[in-house]
Design a protein around this motif. Structure first.
Motif, PDB file in Angstrom:
ATOM      1  N   THR A  20       9.927  -3.773  12.020  1.00  0.00           N
ATOM      2  CA  THR A  20      10.890  -3.239  12.992  1.00  0.00           C
ATOM      3  C   THR A  20      10.915  -1.715  13.025  1.00  0.00           C
ATOM      4  OG1 THR A  20      12.704  -3.191  11.395  1.00  0.00           O
ATOM      5  CG2 THR A  20      12.400  -5.249  12.658  1.00  0.00           C
ATOM      6  N   GLY A  21      10.262  -1.083  12.059  1.00  0.00           N
ATOM      7  CA  GLY A  21      10.307   0.373  11.975  1.00  0.00           C
ATOM      8  C   GLY A  21      11.609   0.891  11.410  1.00  0.00           C
ATOM      9  N   THR A  22      12.396  -0.001  10.804  1.00  0.00           N
ATOM     10  CA  THR A  22      13.682   0.389  10.229  1.00  0.00           C
ATOM     11  C   THR A  22      13.765  -0.096   8.787  1.00  0.00           C
ATOM     12  OG1 THR A  22      14.862  -1.654  10.783  1.00  0.00           O
ATOM     13  CG2 THR A  22      14.755   0.066  12.494  1.00  0.00           C
ATOM     14  N   GLU A  23      14.788   0.390   8.065  1.00  0.00           N
ATOM     15  CA  GLU A  23      14.989  -0.049   6.688  1.00  0.00           C
ATOM     16  C   GLU A  23      15.422  -1.505   6.601  1.00  0.00           C
ATOM     17  OE1 GLU A  23      16.821   2.416   3.731  1.00  0.00           O
ATOM     18  OE2 GLU A  23      16.287   4.240   4.831  1.00  0.00           O
ATOM     19  N   ALA A  24      15.847  -2.082   7.714  1.00  0.00           N
ATOM     20  CA  ALA A  24      16.221  -3.496   7.736  1.00  0.00           C
ATOM     21  C   ALA A  24      15.002  -4.396   7.924  1.00  0.00           C
ATOM     22  CB  ALA A  24      17.230  -3.759   8.850  1.00  0.00           C
ATOM     23  N   GLY A  25      13.872  -3.807   8.299  1.00  0.00           N
ATOM     24  CA  GLY A  25      12.662  -4.582   8.542  1.00  0.00           C
ATOM     25  C   GLY A  25      11.977  -5.015   7.264  1.00  0.00           C
ATOM     26  N   GLN A  26      10.871  -5.709   7.433  1.00  0.00           N
ATOM     27  CA  GLN A  26      10.103  -6.246   6.314  1.00  0.00           C
ATOM     28  C   GLN A  26       8.714  -5.615   6.299  1.00  0.00           C
ATOM     29  OE1 GLN A  26      11.242  -9.051   4.062  1.00  0.00           O
ATOM     30  NE2 GLN A  26      13.029  -7.943   4.824  1.00  0.00           N
ATOM     31  N   LEU A  27       8.189  -5.412   5.089  1.00  0.00           N
ATOM     32  CA  LEU A  27       6.817  -4.941   4.948  1.00  0.00           C
ATOM     33  C   LEU A  27       6.114  -5.761   3.896  1.00  0.00           C
ATOM     34  CD1 LEU A  27       6.644  -2.963   2.180  1.00  0.00           C
ATOM     35  CD2 LEU A  27       7.970  -1.499   3.664  1.00  0.00           C
ATOM     36  N   ARG A  28       4.812  -5.748   3.934  1.00  0.00           N
ATOM     37  CA  ARG A  28       4.002  -6.509   2.991  1.00  0.00           C
ATOM     38  C   ARG A  28       3.618  -5.586   1.839  1.00  0.00           C
ATOM     39  NH1 ARG A  28       3.451 -11.641   1.676  1.00  0.00           N
ATOM     40  NH2 ARG A  28       1.358 -12.137   1.003  1.00  0.00           N
ATOM     41  N   VAL A  29       3.852  -6.041   0.618  1.00  0.00           N
ATOM     42  CA  VAL A  29       3.555  -5.273  -0.588  1.00  0.00           C
ATOM     43  C   VAL A  29       2.472  -5.996  -1.371  1.00  0.00           C
ATOM     44  CG1 VAL A  29       4.515  -4.406  -2.756  1.00  0.00           C
ATOM     45  CG2 VAL A  29       5.935  -4.460  -0.698  1.00  0.00           C
ATOM     46  N   THR A  30       1.515  -5.237  -1.881  1.00  0.00           N
ATOM     47  CA  THR A  30       0.463  -5.797  -2.719  1.00  0.00           C
ATOM     48  C   THR A  30       0.437  -5.041  -4.037  1.00  0.00           C
ATOM     49  OG1 THR A  30      -0.873  -6.343  -0.787  1.00  0.00           O
ATOM     50  CG2 THR A  30      -2.007  -6.277  -2.899  1.00  0.00           C
ATOM     51  N   ASP A  31       0.477  -5.784  -5.132  1.00  0.00           N
ATOM     52  CA  ASP A  31       0.361  -5.193  -6.463  1.00  0.00           C
ATOM     53  C   ASP A  31      -1.123  -5.160  -6.802  1.00  0.00           C
ATOM     54  OD1 ASP A  31       0.120  -4.815  -9.258  1.00  0.00           O
ATOM     55  OD2 ASP A  31       2.134  -5.607  -9.563  1.00  0.00           O
ATOM     56  N   LEU A  32      -1.694  -3.974  -6.870  1.00  0.00           N
ATOM     57  CA  LEU A  32      -3.132  -3.846  -7.088  1.00  0.00           C
ATOM     58  C   LEU A  32      -3.565  -4.278  -8.492  1.00  0.00           C
ATOM     59  CD1 LEU A  32      -3.796  -0.477  -5.242  1.00  0.00           C
ATOM     60  CD2 LEU A  32      -4.144  -2.810  -4.407  1.00  0.00           C
ATOM     61  N   GLU A  33      -2.645  -4.263  -9.451  1.00  0.00           N
ATOM     62  CA  GLU A  33      -2.997  -4.678 -10.809  1.00  0.00           C
ATOM     63  C   GLU A  33      -3.056  -6.195 -10.942  1.00  0.00           C
ATOM     64  OE1 GLU A  33      -0.404  -2.762 -13.599  1.00  0.00           O
ATOM     65  OE2 GLU A  33      -1.038  -0.758 -12.969  1.00  0.00           O
ATOM     66  N   THR A  34      -2.098  -6.892 -10.323  1.00  0.00           N
ATOM     67  CA  THR A  34      -2.044  -8.351 -10.457  1.00  0.00           C
ATOM     68  C   THR A  34      -2.606  -9.076  -9.251  1.00  0.00           C
ATOM     69  OG1 THR A  34       0.146  -8.540  -9.449  1.00  0.00           O
ATOM     70  CG2 THR A  34       0.056  -8.117 -11.836  1.00  0.00           C
ATOM     71  N   ALA A  35      -2.848  -8.357  -8.167  1.00  0.00           N
ATOM     72  CA  ALA A  35      -3.300  -8.915  -6.892  1.00  0.00           C
ATOM     73  C   ALA A  35      -2.223  -9.799  -6.256  1.00  0.00           C
ATOM     74  CB  ALA A  35      -4.614  -9.680  -7.042  1.00  0.00           C
ATOM     75  N   GLY A  36      -1.007  -9.725  -6.773  1.00  0.00           N
ATOM     76  CA  GLY A  36       0.098 -10.456  -6.159  1.00  0.00           C
ATOM     77  C   GLY A  36       0.550  -9.750  -4.891  1.00  0.00           C
ATOM     78  N   ALA A  37       1.117 -10.510  -3.963  1.00  0.00           N
ATOM     79  CA  ALA A  37       1.598  -9.932  -2.711  1.00  0.00           C
ATOM     80  C   ALA A  37       2.890 -10.625  -2.312  1.00  0.00           C
ATOM     81  CB  ALA A  37       0.547 -10.081  -1.623  1.00  0.00           C
ATOM     82  N   TRP A  38       3.781  -9.903  -1.635  1.00  0.00           N
ATOM     83  CA  TRP A  38       5.041 -10.447  -1.176  1.00  0.00           C
ATOM     84  C   TRP A  38       5.563  -9.609  -0.025  1.00  0.00           C
ATOM     85  CZ3 TRP A  38       4.157  -7.803  -5.608  1.00  0.00           C
ATOM     86  CH2 TRP A  38       4.869  -6.628  -5.820  1.00  0.00           C
ATOM     87  N   THR A  39       6.566 -10.124   0.632  1.00  0.00           N
ATOM     88  CA  THR A  39       7.224  -9.422   1.728  1.00  0.00           C
ATOM     89  C   THR A  39       8.608  -9.010   1.260  1.00  0.00           C
ATOM     90  OG1 THR A  39       6.015 -10.748   3.327  1.00  0.00           O
ATOM     91  CG2 THR A  39       7.970  -9.622   4.131  1.00  0.00           C
ATOM     92  N   THR A  40       9.010  -7.775   1.599  1.00  0.00           N
ATOM     93  CA  THR A  40      10.310  -7.265   1.191  1.00  0.00           C
ATOM     94  C   THR A  40      10.766  -6.172   2.146  1.00  0.00           C
ATOM     95  OG1 THR A  40      11.587  -6.382  -0.682  1.00  0.00           O
ATOM     96  CG2 THR A  40       9.378  -5.510  -0.372  1.00  0.00           C
ATOM     97  N   ALA A  41      12.026  -5.821   2.046  1.00  0.00           N
ATOM     98  CA  ALA A  41      12.549  -4.667   2.776  1.00  0.00           C
ATOM     99  C   ALA A  41      12.182  -3.406   1.991  1.00  0.00           C
ATOM    100  CB  ALA A  41      14.068  -4.788   2.918  1.00  0.00           C
ATOM    101  N   PRO A  42      12.238  -2.237   2.604  1.00  0.00           N
ATOM    102  CA  PRO A  42      11.900  -0.999   1.892  1.00  0.00           C
ATOM    103  C   PRO A  42      12.687  -0.804   0.597  1.00  0.00           C
ATOM    104  CG  PRO A  42      12.005  -0.566   4.224  1.00  0.00           C
ATOM    105  CD  PRO A  42      12.484  -1.986   4.030  1.00  0.00           C
ATOM    106  N   GLY A  43      13.911  -1.301   0.548  1.00  0.00           N
ATOM    107  CA  GLY A  43      14.709  -1.157  -0.663  1.00  0.00           C
ATOM    108  C   GLY A  43      14.125  -1.866  -1.866  1.00  0.00           C
ATOM    109  N   GLY A  44      13.242  -2.836  -1.640  1.00  0.00           N
ATOM    110  CA  GLY A  44      12.648  -3.593  -2.738  1.00  0.00           C
ATOM    111  C   GLY A  44      11.219  -3.207  -3.053  1.00  0.00           C
ATOM    112  N   ALA A  45      10.714  -2.178  -2.410  1.00  0.00           N
ATOM    113  CA  ALA A  45       9.320  -1.776  -2.608  1.00  0.00           C
ATOM    114  C   ALA A  45       9.244  -0.411  -3.290  1.00  0.00           C
ATOM    115  CB  ALA A  45       8.601  -1.720  -1.266  1.00  0.00           C
ATOM    116  N   ALA A  46       8.167  -0.197  -4.025  1.00  0.00           N
ATOM    117  CA  ALA A  46       7.881   1.092  -4.663  1.00  0.00           C
ATOM    118  C   ALA A  46       9.044   1.573  -5.517  1.00  0.00           C
ATOM    119  CB  ALA A  46       7.499   2.136  -3.612  1.00  0.00           C
TER     120      ALA A  46
END
Length: 143
Positions: A20-46
């Motif tokens: 959505t281009g907002t903090e309420a939207g969702q983005l895809r996160v990939t952990d390069l060490e574990t190769a795990g991936a998930w979807t989260t809002a910006p508040g839950g990433a990095a």
């Protein structure tokens, strides 16, 4: 209560990559060490717990977090202006944007580890110099 979840990449910046281009939207996160991936809002990433806490800065161990917050606010403003006008800022506004970009580049975990190594080496060298002779140690003790 003081926030302990510190963002290595600012939430407003991550929001630009959401659906959505907002903090309420969702983005895809990939952990390069574990190769795990998930979807989260910006508040839950990095996020890293107490990443910008520096206990040696007592009585303000979160001074760095506060400074970064102010730099982020200026960066967010300048990026919104670019989005709204389609033009790069000039003058003081351009300097604020460049300062934000430089700060963004230097606040990674890798850079923090490099900085810590330099500080540790400097402290060890200073300790060696302060204790190199009985006279140097006595002068250090007197200070």
């Amino acid at each position: 209560m003081t926030a302990r979840r510190h963002h290595v990449i600012p939430r407003f910046y991550l929001a630009g990559f959401t659906d959505t281009g907002t903090e309420a939207g969702q983005l895809r996160v990939t952990d390069l060490e574990t190769a795990g991936a998930w979807t989260t809002a910006p508040g839950g990433a990095a996020v890293r717990r107490d990443f910008y806490r520096v206990d040696e800065l007592e009585p303000e161990p979160l001074l760095l977090e506060g400074l970064l917050s102010r730099i982020e606010a200026q960066g967010a403003l300048r990026i919104r202006e670019i989005r709204d006008t389609g033009a790069l800022p000039t003058g003081e506004a351009r300097l604020e944007l460049m300062f934000f970009v430089a700060t963004l580049h230097s606040r990674t975990a890798v850079k923090r580890e490099e900085f810590s190594r330099v500080l540790e080496a400097t402290a060890k060298e200073q300790l060696r110099a302060n204790a190199s002779t009985p006279e140097a140690w006595e002068a250090t003790r007197q200070r």
